[in-house]
Enzyme design. Sequence first.
Site, PDB file in Angstrom:
ATOM      1  N   LYS A 146      60.502  13.778  27.938  1.00 14.06           N
ATOM      2  CA  LYS A 146      60.906  13.684  29.337  1.00 14.06           C
ATOM      3  C   LYS A 146      62.261  14.361  29.571  1.00 14.06           C
ATOM      4  CE  LYS A 146      58.983  11.707  32.286  1.00 14.06           C
ATOM      5  NZ  LYS A 146      58.060  12.251  33.312  1.00 14.06           N
ATOM      6  N   LYS A 183      64.504   6.327  29.612  1.00 13.27           N
ATOM      7  CA  LYS A 183      64.378   6.637  28.181  1.00 13.27           C
ATOM      8  C   LYS A 183      64.744   8.087  27.862  1.00 13.27           C
ATOM      9  CE  LYS A 183      60.950   3.037  27.531  1.00 13.27           C
ATOM     10  NZ  LYS A 183      61.067   2.510  28.888  1.00 13.27           N
ATOM     11  N   ILE A 221      59.475  12.653  38.598  1.00  9.12           N
ATOM     12  CA  ILE A 221      59.761  11.260  38.272  1.00  9.12           C
ATOM     13  C   ILE A 221      60.018  11.188  36.776  1.00  9.12           C
ATOM     14  CG2 ILE A 221      58.914   8.882  38.383  1.00  9.12           C
ATOM     15  CD1 ILE A 221      59.159  10.400  41.162  1.00  9.12           C
ATOM     16  N   SER A 222      61.183  10.696  36.403  1.00  9.05           N
ATOM     17  CA  SER A 222      61.511  10.627  34.978  1.00  9.05           C
ATOM     18  C   SER A 222      61.640   9.178  34.532  1.00  9.05           C
ATOM     19  CB  SER A 222      62.769  11.437  34.674  1.00  9.05           C
ATOM     20  OG  SER A 222      62.878  11.638  33.267  1.00  9.05           O
ATOM     21  N   GLY A 244      46.857   8.221  40.151  1.00 10.08           N
ATOM     22  CA  GLY A 244      46.171   6.980  39.822  1.00 10.08           C
ATOM     23  C   GLY A 244      46.963   6.045  38.939  1.00 10.08           C
ATOM     24  N   GLY A 245      48.116   6.490  38.450  1.00  9.62           N
ATOM     25  CA  GLY A 245      48.935   5.657  37.570  1.00  9.62           C
ATOM     26  C   GLY A 245      49.729   4.624  38.350  1.00  9.62           C
TER      27      GLY A 245
END
Length: 187
Positions: free
Chosen positions: A175, A163, A159-160, A44-45
């Site tokens: 991350k 940053k 998915i990274s 949903g993001g």
Amino acid sequence: DSPSHVKPRPVEIKDLLRREPVKLDDAAVRRLIEGNTVLVTGAGGSIGSEICRQVLRFEPHQLLLVERGENALFLLEQEFCRYDPRPPFEPLIADITDEARMDQIIATYRPTVIFHAAAHKHVPMMEWNPAEAIKNNCIGTQILARLADKHGVREFVMISTDKAVNPTSVMGCSKLIAERFVQSLSS
């Protein structure tokens, strides 16, 4: 010409990116997705929902929308229900840090591919809540990657973020730790 006589032109994506857009190998992506069950965490993001839209272009057998936020999942479900024909998808409310729930989902649906986009991404919010960054980004990724390995998921795509390259924040560090875990598990 004076500025009032400037002719507008269509804006291209590379104008906004300040770099050349990434070109996907559509044939390779199709081989990965077509006819397979694909699971997307953080569906949903902003990133997860776009991955879901793109996955549907390649005709998966089933798309599993894993999201802990009910409202975000509801909106995505409503969007996909308007597609004609309606694509094969399953909205699944789940938190990636809930190992029992994630184990149940992966065991039941047997995804071939996991796109792991679920993450806390907002730098200031994670500075205020560092334990949540570690819990979600590090421990959640570890749980998910181990379950993918346990159940023989063929492809695990995390998915990274840029940053994580030279992290200067809790979010970036979390991350980077998640990336390193996935890399070490894959080897």
